[in-house]
Motif scaffolding. Structure first.
Motif, PDB file in Angstrom:
ATOM      1  N   ALA A 112       8.191  14.181   5.147  1.00  0.00           N
ATOM      2  CA  ALA A 112       7.679  13.813   6.475  1.00  0.00           C
ATOM      3  C   ALA A 112       6.179  13.480   6.422  1.00  0.00           C
ATOM      4  O   ALA A 112       5.706  12.614   7.153  1.00  0.00           O
ATOM      5  CB  ALA A 112       7.941  14.938   7.474  1.00  0.00           C
ATOM      6  N   GLY A 113       5.433  14.176   5.569  1.00  0.00           N
ATOM      7  CA  GLY A 113       3.982  13.967   5.513  1.00  0.00           C
ATOM      8  C   GLY A 113       3.603  12.534   5.174  1.00  0.00           C
ATOM      9  O   GLY A 113       2.774  11.914   5.855  1.00  0.00           O
ATOM     10  N   GLU A 114       4.224  11.984   4.159  1.00  0.00           N
ATOM     11  CA  GLU A 114       3.911  10.612   3.739  1.00  0.00           C
ATOM     12  C   GLU A 114       4.387   9.596   4.778  1.00  0.00           C
ATOM     13  O   GLU A 114       3.773   8.544   4.963  1.00  0.00           O
ATOM     14  CB  GLU A 114       4.557  10.310   2.384  1.00  0.00           C
ATOM     15  N   ARG A 115       5.501   9.907   5.423  1.00  0.00           N
ATOM     16  CA  ARG A 115       6.012   8.991   6.460  1.00  0.00           C
ATOM     17  C   ARG A 115       5.016   8.871   7.601  1.00  0.00           C
ATOM     18  O   ARG A 115       4.782   7.772   8.131  1.00  0.00           O
ATOM     19  CB  ARG A 115       7.350   9.490   6.993  1.00  0.00           C
ATOM     20  N   ILE A 116       4.448   9.999   7.977  1.00  0.00           N
ATOM     21  CA  ILE A 116       3.457   9.992   9.061  1.00  0.00           C
ATOM     22  C   ILE A 116       2.271   9.122   8.675  1.00  0.00           C
ATOM     23  O   ILE A 116       1.839   8.249   9.437  1.00  0.00           O
ATOM     24  CB  ILE A 116       3.018  11.439   9.386  1.00  0.00           C
ATOM     25  N   THR A 117       1.746   9.324   7.455  1.00  0.00           N
ATOM     26  CA  THR A 117       0.608   8.503   7.031  1.00  0.00           C
ATOM     27  C   THR A 117       0.968   7.021   7.005  1.00  0.00           C
ATOM     28  O   THR A 117       0.167   6.179   7.421  1.00  0.00           O
ATOM     29  CB  THR A 117       0.120   8.918   5.634  1.00  0.00           C
ATOM     30  N   SER A 118       2.168   6.700   6.509  1.00  0.00           N
ATOM     31  CA  SER A 118       2.537   5.285   6.403  1.00  0.00           C
ATOM     32  C   SER A 118       2.589   4.635   7.787  1.00  0.00           C
ATOM     33  O   SER A 118       2.110   3.515   7.976  1.00  0.00           O
ATOM     34  CB  SER A 118       3.866   5.119   5.670  1.00  0.00           C
ATOM     35  N   VAL A 147       0.839  -1.194   0.000  1.00  0.00           N
ATOM     36  CA  VAL A 147       0.000   0.000   0.000  1.00  0.00           C
ATOM     37  C   VAL A 147       0.876   1.247   0.000  1.00  0.00           C
ATOM     38  O   VAL A 147       1.741   1.403   0.867  1.00  0.00           O
ATOM     39  CB  VAL A 147      -0.925   0.015   1.235  1.00  0.00           C
ATOM     40  N   ILE A 148       0.657   2.115  -0.972  1.00  0.00           N
ATOM     41  CA  ILE A 148       1.405   3.372  -1.060  1.00  0.00           C
ATOM     42  C   ILE A 148       0.478   4.486  -0.569  1.00  0.00           C
ATOM     43  O   ILE A 148      -0.676   4.553  -0.983  1.00  0.00           O
ATOM     44  CB  ILE A 148       1.803   3.691  -2.527  1.00  0.00           C
ATOM     45  N   VAL A 149       0.974   5.362   0.291  1.00  0.00           N
ATOM     46  CA  VAL A 149       0.116   6.430   0.799  1.00  0.00           C
ATOM     47  C   VAL A 149       0.709   7.817   0.530  1.00  0.00           C
ATOM     48  O   VAL A 149       1.916   8.010   0.516  1.00  0.00           O
ATOM     49  CB  VAL A 149      -0.145   6.294   2.321  1.00  0.00           C
ATOM     50  N   SER A 150      -0.224   8.746   0.335  1.00  0.00           N
ATOM     51  CA  SER A 150       0.138  10.162   0.234  1.00  0.00           C
ATOM     52  C   SER A 150       0.123  10.769   1.631  1.00  0.00           C
ATOM     53  O   SER A 150      -0.264  10.128   2.599  1.00  0.00           O
ATOM     54  CB  SER A 150      -0.877  10.899  -0.635  1.00  0.00           C
ATOM     55  N   ALA A 151       0.508  12.030   1.725  1.00  0.00           N
ATOM     56  CA  ALA A 151       0.350  12.786   2.965  1.00  0.00           C
ATOM     57  C   ALA A 151      -1.138  13.078   3.165  1.00  0.00           C
ATOM     58  O   ALA A 151      -1.902  13.133   2.203  1.00  0.00           O
ATOM     59  CB  ALA A 151       1.130  14.086   2.893  1.00  0.00           C
ATOM     60  N   MET A 152      -1.558  13.210   4.418  1.00  0.00           N
ATOM     61  CA  MET A 152      -2.935  13.584   4.705  1.00  0.00           C
ATOM     62  C   MET A 152      -3.232  14.917   4.020  1.00  0.00           C
ATOM     63  O   MET A 152      -2.394  15.823   4.029  1.00  0.00           O
ATOM     64  CB  MET A 152      -3.125  13.704   6.219  1.00  0.00           C
TER      65      MET A 152
END
Lengths: 399, 399
Positions: free
Chosen positions: B71-77, B37-42
């Motif tokens: 950092a944004g995507e890391r938080i979501t992941s 699963v690949i996620v974007s930042a919130m």
């Protein structure tokens, strides 16, 4: 000089504050120093991220918590580097990994194993200010780790050691280390200098300026540590080795309100019984502090010790579980007052002055323990603040 | 099946949304699939971080922007991995680095050079759901990079390719690809399938479901791409190779409102003059789209072309700067209407039907250009939506 500066959460708590920090870094750089700056997450950020994680799980995986929490410091490091560059000073933001901070694999409470400072040194050689995300490292299998509470201080001290820095400045929202808590004794005076050992005693006794892990590491690496405020230009407190000290007799008075006393009566005064008591407490991971055993009469002894208040119930349960014929008393309405000073080693009469002072005010000492540089006394909680004030006065700490 | 899913910013825009995404991932996992699963930042996070950076500098360094934005995507992941684990499904959060996403060194617009998917594969082998921070990678010298706008889609497609995944699902807040913009033509129908080439034409023409870079990469790697909504359970649109298509004659009508027309009159009809015009526009990095040159009379020709509206002034300045005896006209009150369909290749009469349809409504075509699978017409802006509706009707796209 090569200076390592560390700015805590309130020091970088807003964009305006980060701007102020940038000015302070530049001011040091302009004096011809090389600068390495360690930053915490903006105050509130880490708690927000923890709350977010707890929305999903009461017990989130440690490994993923580290991925999550490390983002806060990375954001601050990038912002500060951008602020510095915006003011015309070349700066580069490094994560813990890029700073070469290698840790073990115990997520959320990792220990630094070693630091490979090549990238930092190269950036310094190019004249850049190096901004490093504190609190984090990388394990040997490539996972992000965090160092636990106070981790950014630890990052700063460890990096100062790896770089053989001339100075490590820890910026917080307090001016330095005081002779005692100024909220208790307004005449409390900021110390210009204190030794590592005194600082260790004071930190563990409730003066929350620096955590023990950082001071211990500074002592081990012999780092000149300064704790000072980023909100003013006051000189802070220099924390150094004892040999460099002129040797104040008493440096400070600490008050620890978090202790509870347990007294076990009716203990057979023979080898192995005390051991049994403290073995079970240790197995239950209860932190026992002061221990006193009176010589017994008629083969029966009494043992007293203190534990953190929130571990008191667990301690009593553990003792009851031993099935011995003990009579167990406890009291959480007590505090620990401690006098700390390297000068005690060579000066007699320090302890007796403390005992006299308390006696003059009719304050009874329930327990006493001493180390080379500390005298601790357990007194009734209601006398705690009074004891601090009269001892502060007796040793003329306001002078 | 090995499925790569990618969730965009609105799909993970709140903690509640991340929880919904976790349920959707688990539902696919329960069917026996392997999930990456690949996620974007919130949504909102990236813009917030950009605003923060701009507080310090109008022109923040690209390298530090990448540290900041990643950092944004890391938080979501981390949050999604924690949510999955909280529901009893083992999950692991990877940064771009840990996912083996190696890029070049062009910060804020890096290109993927290769992917080393060993860590992903190992985690899948252990039965774990792998959650990857999209939009980011690492350059060969160890710096964090980001892939530019639409970068998380690109991460997903590239990882699907590296893993030889059976399916790559791109989740957004729209149901899929439509025959035209439903806000213009309520009868617009969602397409079940579309070819890469059609999607490329539609994307560049203003159907903002997927960016060209991702579709181009999917085509190159022959990835079965699905775009669908994370807000419902509707089937999305499958984007695949032409050979797998049954060959709809016309797939969709696109409207591009962002064009302006420039007409250069009084151009000497001899070799080199047109070249001079387009050379200067290219030097100024102006994106020229449709170009038409009429055969000239008396050795004088007229050249028309379109440029993005926000580049119109720059284009006119550039042409005036040539110092030729041109007469330059421009019109930004125009739109481009395009008909897209792979079936056009083998069907005659598609273009003439379009021209007839517009003529019947007295809509004048100012410029026409065609490719193998597209016919584009420039018309007055006020007729743009009408043109879309009558063409949608003429090709019976609602059926």
């Amino acid at each position: 000089m090569l200076i390592v500066q560390k700015y805590g959460g309130t020091s970088v708590g807003t964009l305006e504050r980060i701007d102020e920090v940038a000015k302070r870094v530049i001011s040091a750089k302009k004096k011809g120093n090389d600068l390495v700056v360690i930053v915490s997450a903006m105050s509130g950020e880490t708690n927000k991220l923890i709350e977010w994680a707890e929305y999903f799980s009461k017990n989130p995986n440690d490994r993923e918590m580290d991925v999550l929490l490390s983002a806060g410091e990375r954001i601050t490091s990038a912002l500060l580097a951008i602020a510095l560059s915006g003011k015309g000073f070349e700066a580069v933001a490094f994560s813990g990994r890029q700073a070469g901070m290698i840790t073990d694999e115990f997520h959320t409470k990792a220990k630094i194993e070693f630091i490979n400072p090549v990238a930092i040194k190269n950036a310094l050689k190019e004249g850049k200010i190096v901004v490093i995300a504190g609190f984090q490292g990388i394990s040997k299998n490539g996972d992000v780790t965090t160092l636990g509470r106070g981790g950014s201080d630890l990052s700063a001290v460890a990096i100062a050691g790896a770089l053989n820095a001339d100075l490590c400045e820890i910026y917080t929202d307090v001016d330095g280390v005081y002779t005692t808590d100024p909220r208790i004794e307004p005449k409390a005076r900021k110390l210009d200098k204190i030794s590592y050992d005194e600082m260790l005693e004071l930190a563990s006794l409730g003066a929350k300026v620096l955590q023990n892990r950082s001071v211990e590491l500074a002592k081990k690496l012999n780092i000149n540590l300064v704790t000072r405020s980023s909100f003013n230009n006051n000189e802070g407190t220099l924390i150094i080795g004892e040999t460099k000290m002129e040797g104040a007799i008493v440096s400070g008075i600490a008050l620890d309100r978090n202790q509870a006393r347990v007294t076990v009566r009716n203990v057979d005064d023979k080898p192995g019984v005390a051991a049994k008591i403290f073995k079970i407490l240790s197995q239950k991971e209860i932190n026992v502090d002061m221990i006193i055993q009176n010589t017994g009469k008629d083969g029966i002894a009494n043992i007293s010790f203190t534990v953190p208040q929130n571990e008191l119930d667990k301690a009593i349960d553990a003792l009851n579980g031993l099935g011995e014929n003990f009579s167990i008393e406890s009291d959480s309405e007590i505090v620990k007052v401690s006098i700390v000073g390297v000068g005690m080693k060579s000066h007699s009469g320090i302890a007796s002055k403390a005992f006299e002072t308390l006696a003059q005010s009719n304050i009874n000492m329930q327990m006493i323990s001493t180390s080379e540089i500390r005298i601790s006394m357990i007194v009734e909680a209601k006398y705690g603040e009074l004891a601090v004030r009269i001892l502060h006065d007796a040793y003329e700490l306001d002078k």
